[in-house]
Design an enzyme around this catalytic site. Structure first.
Site, PDB file in Angstrom:
ATOM      1  CB  SER A 186      12.531  69.560 -14.959  1.00 48.66           C
ATOM      2  OG  SER A 186      13.584  68.642 -15.126  1.00 48.66           O
ATOM      3  CG  ASN A 187      12.433  65.322 -18.297  1.00 51.90           C
ATOM      4  OD1 ASN A 187      13.047  64.433 -17.715  1.00 51.90           O
ATOM      5  ND2 ASN A 187      13.023  66.147 -19.164  1.00 51.90           N
ATOM      6  NE  ARG A 188       5.872  61.908 -13.908  1.00 48.47           N
ATOM      7  CZ  ARG A 188       5.475  62.226 -12.674  1.00 48.47           C
ATOM      8  NH1 ARG A 188       6.263  61.990 -11.644  1.00 48.47           N
ATOM      9  NH2 ARG A 188       4.300  62.775 -12.479  1.00 48.47           N
ATOM     10  CB  ALA A 224      14.610  63.065 -20.483  1.00 56.49           C
TER      11      ALA A 224
END
Ligand code: CTP
Ligand code: CA
Length: 225
Positions: A33-35, A100
């Site tokens: 995943s991402n921030r 995102a």
């Protein structure tokens, strides 16, 4: 002022917003995943509803509550977001893609938890579908707004995204700047439009950034029609 907080200048418009990260499964306990926190996209959905639009928010996993008067659709993966967006795309006027979205996902998803083995391990990744690019190719009269989160060459990359995805507008931010990016409640953005105009906003709360983006979209629609 014309753009008072509750001026319903988006009345009659159907707006689709995507927000948050995606999760790409590796096995039942692991994912990539991402921030992204979803804050920017949720602020846009909230403001669009307040400005009178009929809003659907397609959201990856976040800790945020659904904004008032917004239909929320919760998804996990880039593929699920793609399907949720494509199903609704023909019926909306404006798409704002603040999510995102993962660019890659594990090529093999394991049904059972992976057990560790001696030595290193390589995970093969495959590309996800570029949702926004697909929308650019299939659009009829919809207004398409993308985001560009960059750490360098912000203007150059933002303009490339405007062209390659056939967008009407790109909201670019330099996520390495203090006060911009994923985690905080503020952002510093520059808006690039198809007509070549550029508008840089100062550091502002995300709520205000959201309002400015929507005003820009409104002005853009007024100017082209
Ligand atoms: N986007 C999308 N589907 C993807 C990847 C990105 O719809 N699979 C959208 C994002 O929601 C965003 C825009 O495309 O509005 C730009 O995303 P970004 O990650 O900045 O650009 P990419 O085109 O993925 O290029 P790169 O990550 O290499 O900078
Ligand atoms: Ca990307």
């Amino acid at each position: 002022a014309y753009f008072a907080t509750h001026n319903p200048f988006l009345k009659g418009k159907k707006v689709l917003v995507t927000a948050g990260p995606t999760r790409e499964k590796l096995d039942p306990v692991r994912f990539f995943s991402n921030r992204s926190t979803g804050k920017m996209g949720y602020a846009i959905a909230e403001a669009a509803a307040r400005f009178g639009a009929e809003v659907t928010l397609i959201s990856g996993p976040t800790e945020l509550e659904a904004p008032a008067n917004v239909e929320i659709v919760r998804i996990e993966s880039a593929q699920e977001m793609y399907e949720a967006v494509m199903e609704r795309f023909p019926h909306v006027d404006i798409v704002i893609k603040a999510a995102a979205v993962a660019d890659y996902r594990p090529k093999h998803v394991f049904a059972k938890k992976m057990k560790k083995q001696p030595g290193d391990y390589v995970i093969e990744m495959e590309r996800t579908t570029d949702i926004l690019k697909t929308l650019g190719e299939q659009k009829t009269s919809q207004i398409l707004v993308g985001f560009a989160a960059e750490t360098d060459h912000v203007e150059e990359y933002a303009k490339q995204k405007l062209e390659s995805k056939q967008l009407d507008m790109v909201v670019a931010n330099n996520i390495s700047e203090e006060g911009a990016g994923f985690a905080g409640d503020t952002n510093i953005v520059t808006i690039f439009k198809r007509d070549g105009s550029v508008r840089s906003l100062p550091l502002l709360p995300k709520k205000q950034v959201a309002e400015e983006i929507l005003k820009e979209i409104h002005q853009y629609i007024e100017a082209i029609r």
